[in-house]
Design a protein around this motif. Structure first.
Motif, PDB file in Angstrom:
ATOM      1  N   LEU A 201      48.543  66.132  61.555  1.00 33.98           N
ATOM      2  CA  LEU A 201      47.155  66.447  61.075  1.00 33.98           C
ATOM      3  C   LEU A 201      46.119  66.106  62.116  1.00 33.98           C
ATOM      4  O   LEU A 201      46.307  65.253  62.996  1.00 33.98           O
ATOM      5  N   PRO A 202      45.216  67.077  62.073  1.00 34.79           N
ATOM      6  CA  PRO A 202      43.854  66.853  62.943  1.00 34.79           C
ATOM      7  C   PRO A 202      43.020  65.842  62.374  1.00 34.79           C
ATOM      8  O   PRO A 202      43.437  65.264  61.356  1.00 34.79           O
ATOM      9  N   ASP A 203      42.111  65.314  63.107  1.00 36.40           N
ATOM     10  CA  ASP A 203      41.155  64.116  62.661  1.00 36.40           C
ATOM     11  C   ASP A 203      40.474  64.596  61.460  1.00 36.40           C
ATOM     12  O   ASP A 203      40.279  63.946  60.490  1.00 36.40           O
ATOM     13  N   ILE A 204      40.150  65.832  61.252  1.00 30.65           N
ATOM     14  CA  ILE A 204      39.005  66.309  60.404  1.00 30.65           C
ATOM     15  C   ILE A 204      39.651  67.666  59.719  1.00 30.65           C
ATOM     16  O   ILE A 204      39.966  68.413  60.743  1.00 30.65           O
ATOM     17  N   PHE A 205      39.664  67.772  58.361  1.00 33.08           N
ATOM     18  CA  PHE A 205      40.028  69.167  57.982  1.00 33.08           C
ATOM     19  C   PHE A 205      39.375  69.255  56.662  1.00 33.08           C
ATOM     20  O   PHE A 205      38.688  68.404  56.039  1.00 33.08           O
ATOM     21  N   TYR A 206      39.554  70.340  55.849  1.00 28.08           N
ATOM     22  CA  TYR A 206      39.131  70.585  54.602  1.00 28.08           C
ATOM     23  C   TYR A 206      39.794  70.010  53.377  1.00 28.08           C
ATOM     24  O   TYR A 206      41.220  70.276  53.617  1.00 28.08           O
TER      25      TYR A 206
ATOM     26  N   PHE B 134      34.718  67.622  53.613  1.00 29.53           N
ATOM     27  CA  PHE B 134      35.220  67.325  54.957  1.00 29.53           C
ATOM     28  C   PHE B 134      36.041  65.941  54.858  1.00 29.53           C
ATOM     29  O   PHE B 134      35.595  65.110  54.299  1.00 29.53           O
ATOM     30  N   CYS B 135      37.258  65.918  55.072  1.00 29.77           N
ATOM     31  CA  CYS B 135      37.985  64.722  55.109  1.00 29.77           C
ATOM     32  C   CYS B 135      38.492  64.250  56.281  1.00 29.77           C
ATOM     33  O   CYS B 135      38.581  65.061  57.268  1.00 29.77           O
ATOM     34  N   ILE B 136      38.874  63.001  56.495  1.00 31.91           N
ATOM     35  CA  ILE B 136      39.629  62.471  57.481  1.00 31.91           C
ATOM     36  C   ILE B 136      40.852  62.163  57.488  1.00 31.91           C
ATOM     37  O   ILE B 136      41.277  61.618  56.319  1.00 31.91           O
ATOM     38  N   SER B 137      41.855  62.529  58.191  1.00 29.05           N
ATOM     39  CA  SER B 137      43.389  62.135  58.122  1.00 29.05           C
ATOM     40  C   SER B 137      43.519  60.616  58.211  1.00 29.05           C
ATOM     41  O   SER B 137      42.983  60.064  59.350  1.00 29.05           O
ATOM     42  N   GLU B 138      44.518  60.097  57.260  1.00 30.63           N
ATOM     43  CA  GLU B 138      44.614  58.776  57.269  1.00 30.63           C
ATOM     44  C   GLU B 138      45.501  58.510  58.739  1.00 30.63           C
ATOM     45  O   GLU B 138      45.255  57.278  58.986  1.00 30.63           O
TER      46      GLU B 138
END
Length: 464
Positions: free
Chosen positions: A95-100, A328-332
């Motif tokens: 996963l990227p750092d940031i995604f929807y 906007f969320c941040i990957s764990e």
């Protein structure tokens, strides 16, 4: 907005662009560059006007953090392809750092370990969410059992609504008064106006201008909800389309095509869709999201005068539409959570960032401001003519905030485990609108199929 993630269905074919990087994502989850600086990776979907504004914003952020950031790589998808690509990233643990994330996916993503808990990060960074609409923020809260309360797992990109637009030039040609933004048409009034706006302008015996053109998946909700009906029970577990109020709303909706002939036929819509007809000046009304405003204010895209109004009312006397949001969320798994939080906060809660996105700083507007404290200034700038926006901007805020005559709500799919149960409805409704299938037979048959699908969805969600 359904889920709010369905707001961009009209985007074109799948494209991937590296906005700030010269290559696509080379290592999701972020990485160092060998210089001690950080590379952030981002995966989003957006339309062309959004992309232009966000490019400038991310450029500003990168420059402001040049001592920390070596690069920001942004992969852009269409909304149609976004979920499939994101699922692949999740499967590959890449996963990227940031995604929807949409409200309907928060619980699932948290339970599966994909989302970082933002509450401690926000506290450590002293970032406040108090100026955000709290009902919107609640969609991104999760307490381990249900959404709506608990810790925050995303910051809202936007709070959007699907307002109604009308072509003022076509009203002028027909000698009609413009819609009153504070007094929605009744259904009967709406029919009369559509009839006056449906014309055979070239004399070949067939209409080539219509009052409206409907994409079912976006337009039927407004009729159903205004008639006091819904696709499901309040708990999202029972399909309720056999409710007489639902059937009546659907009949009125279909009548606009089959009985009154004030919309293109199904076959005509296949040949040229609602968006293309609106752009070509062939329809007087169009369902326009807040994300469409920048495009329609561009005369190269839409060379007509236009403004906003409300959808017609049915038995409730209240005009309804659907609101939506994506966060906007941040990957764990991100190794750069603190810096990623700074970026998403700039895109969600920062006053200067919100002024850029809303057009208050002179850029094209791709949304209304997230922050409550900016809404009055935004409306005043529209009234003063200091920013380019439809004059009836209160239509948007009436739907977002609620009023005596206009309400917005989320689609029923926001509260169900998947959309498969309703997808079959849209797929088969076309035959009813084409006059090939009896409406009542359709309701009876499809409701049982939808209920079986919804039951499976809830069973799968509970692990049974």
């Amino acid at each position: 907005m359904k889920s709010a993630t369905r707001f961009l269905k009209r985007l074109g074919c799948f494209t991937i662009a590296a906005i700030l990087a010269l290559s696509c994502l080379s290592a999701c989850g972020g990485s160092g560059s060998g210089s001690g600086k950080t590379k952030l990776t981002v995966f989003l979907y957006m339309n062309d006007h959004e992309q232009e504004v966000y490019t400038g914003m991310i450029d500003k952020f990168k420059e402001a953090h040049a001592d920390e950031i070596s690069d920001i790589e942004v992969q852009i998808s269409t909304q149609d392809n976004y979920a499939t690509t994101l699922t692949g990233m999740m499967t590959a643990n890449d996963l990227p750092d940031i995604f929807y994330v949409g409200p309907e996916s928060v619980k699932n993503y948290v339970d599966n370990g994909y989302l970082a808990d933002l509450t401690p990060l926000l506290s450590s960074a002293n970032i406040s969410t108090d100026d955000l609409p709290q009902d919107i923020l609640s969609y991104y809260k999760y307490d381990g059992n249900t959404t709506g309360s608990g810790n925050v797992y995303a910051l809202p990109k936007d709070a959007s609504t699907f307002a109604y637009a009308y072509n003022k030039d076509l009203f002028d040609e027909a000698g009609l008064a413009y819609p009153d933004p504070n007094k929605p048409y009744t259904y009967d009034e709406f029919v009369q106006v559509l009839q006056a706006l449906t014309k055979d302008t070239n004399g070949d015996g067939e209409p080539d201008q219509w009052g409206a053109s409907f994409a079912d998946i976006y337009m039927l909700y407004q009729f159903v909800w205004s008639n006091g009906a819904s696709f499901t029970s309040e708990d999202g577990r029972t399909v309720t389309i056999s409710d007489p109020k639902f059937v009546d709303a659907l009949q009125k909706y279909v009548d606009l095509t089959l009985k009154y002939q004030v919309t293109p036929t199904v076959e005509q819509d296949v040949a040229l869709g609602p968006y293309q007809r609106w752009i070509a000046g062939q329809t007087a009304f169009y369902a326009a999201g807040t994300w469409d405003v920048a495009s329609f204010m561009d005369p190269d895209t839409f060379p007509y005068n236009w403004d906003l109004c409300c959808y017609p009312t049915l038995s409730s006397g209240v005009s309804y539409t659907w609101n939506g949001t994506v966060g906007f969320c941040i990957s764990e798994s991100s190794q750069n959570k603190e810096l990623a939080l700074q970026l998403i906060s700039y895109l969600s809660t920062d006053p200067d960032g919100q002024k850029d996105l809303s057009g208050m700083n002179g850029a094209s507007s791709v949304q209304v401001p997230n922050l409550i404290s900016l809404q009055d200034d935004f409306k005043q700038m529209v009234a003063d003519g200091t920013m380019t926006y439809p004059s009836n901007v209160d239509v948007i805020f009436n739907y977002l905030n609620g009023s005596d005559f206009a309400h917005g709500r989320m689609m029923e799919t926001t509260y169900t485990p998947n959309t498969e149960w309703i997808d079959m409805f849209w797929e088969q409704l076309t035959d009813v609108k084409a006059g090939k299938r009896d409406l009542n037979e359709f309701i009876t048959t499809i409701e049982a199929e939808m209920q079986a699908s919804l039951d499976r969805a809830w069973s799968d969600a509970s692990g049974n």
